[in-house]
Design a protein around this motif. Structure first.
Motif, PDB file in Angstrom:
ATOM      1  N   ILE A   1       0.850  -1.198   0.000  1.00  0.00           N
ATOM      2  CA  ILE A   1       0.000   0.000   0.000  1.00  0.00           C
ATOM      3  C   ILE A   1       0.883   1.244   0.000  1.00  0.00           C
ATOM      4  O   ILE A   1       1.826   1.351   0.778  1.00  0.00           O
ATOM      5  N   ASN A   2       0.553   2.171  -0.890  1.00  0.00           N
ATOM      6  CA  ASN A   2       1.296   3.434  -0.953  1.00  0.00           C
ATOM      7  C   ASN A   2       0.280   4.569  -0.919  1.00  0.00           C
ATOM      8  O   ASN A   2      -0.563   4.671  -1.811  1.00  0.00           O
ATOM      9  N   ASN A   3       0.324   5.391   0.124  1.00  0.00           N
ATOM     10  CA  ASN A   3      -0.645   6.482   0.263  1.00  0.00           C
ATOM     11  C   ASN A   3      -0.007   7.856   0.055  1.00  0.00           C
ATOM     12  O   ASN A   3      -0.444   8.855   0.614  1.00  0.00           O
ATOM     13  N   ILE A   4       1.066   7.887  -0.752  1.00  0.00           N
ATOM     14  CA  ILE A   4       1.754   9.146  -1.046  1.00  0.00           C
ATOM     15  C   ILE A   4       1.558   9.493  -2.523  1.00  0.00           C
ATOM     16  O   ILE A   4       2.232   8.915  -3.396  1.00  0.00           O
ATOM     17  N   PRO A   5       0.639  10.401  -2.837  1.00  0.00           N
ATOM     18  CA  PRO A   5       0.349  10.739  -4.241  1.00  0.00           C
ATOM     19  C   PRO A   5       1.559  11.224  -5.024  1.00  0.00           C
ATOM     20  O   PRO A   5       1.650  11.013  -6.234  1.00  0.00           O
TER      21      PRO A   5
END
Length: 201
Positions: free
Chosen positions: A126-130
């Motif tokens: 999961i990557n939550n850095i746009p």
């Protein structure tokens, strides 16, 4: 400075083109906003004004704030090759932009929200850095439990015109960032050389 959340048509009219995508309101009023918007006698814009406008257009189009934009420019200027083209390639490699290009989200703003809300994975995590920068070979996918989200399914149903630097797997709802795009393959109407000249002053 916070991210702009005001009327998008007003910004598009400022740049005289629908930078956020098809816009019926823009088509009705395709002249600059303000009481002098339709006036034919407008002052000729200076060279600095043109350069500044191109930078603002790029920032609004991709949803990037000034601090982030300058960091990307500095990174582009250190890479081999033409700085303006490097700038566009790096901007295109941002995670939120790739999610939008893959058709997972209908707009870049929606793509940014999907990433922020942890619906997107990069290489299985999961990557939550746009603003995360992808490199060739990275796999961007919809998180397993998010595959039935209405915004994603609706966007993918209307998906078309895949880009040559991205590979899409519809069965897995995942896409591969194959390589950095060539400038001529990027459809955005931005004069990146003007941006380089502005930052070089």
């Amino acid at each position: 400075m916070a991210r702009y959340t005001g009327p998008r048509t007003k910004i598009a009219r400022k740049f005289k083109e629908p930078i956020f995508g098809p816009d019926k309101s823009f088509e009705r009023k395709n002249y600059p906003p303000g009481q002098h918007g339709q006036s034919k006698r407008r002052a000729k814009m200076s060279e600095y004004g043109i350069q500044l406008q191109e930078k603002q257009k790029a920032k609004y189009t991709y949803g990037i704030l000034e601090r982030q934009f300058r960091k990307i420019f500095e990174k582009a200027s250190k890479k081999r090759g033409i700085t303006g083209q490097n700038l566009m390639k790096l901007i295109e490699s941002r995670l939120d932009n790739v999610v939008y290009r893959l058709g997972i989200a209908p707009t870049r703003a929606a793509a940014r929200q999907l990433v922020n809300h942890r619906h997107i994975t990069v290489n299985g995590n999961i990557n939550n850095i746009p603003s995360a920068m992808l490199v060739p070979g990275d796999i961007v996918a919809v998180r397993e439990r998010s595959k039935s989200l209405e915004v994603i399914t609706n966007s993918l149903n209307g998906r078309s015109n895949p880009y040559s630097w991205l590979e899409w797997d519809s069965s897995m709802l995942s896409g591969k960032f194959m390589n950095y795009p060539e400038r001529e393959d990027i459809p955005e109407n931005i004069n990146e050389q003007a941006i380089v000249e502005l930052y070089s002053k």
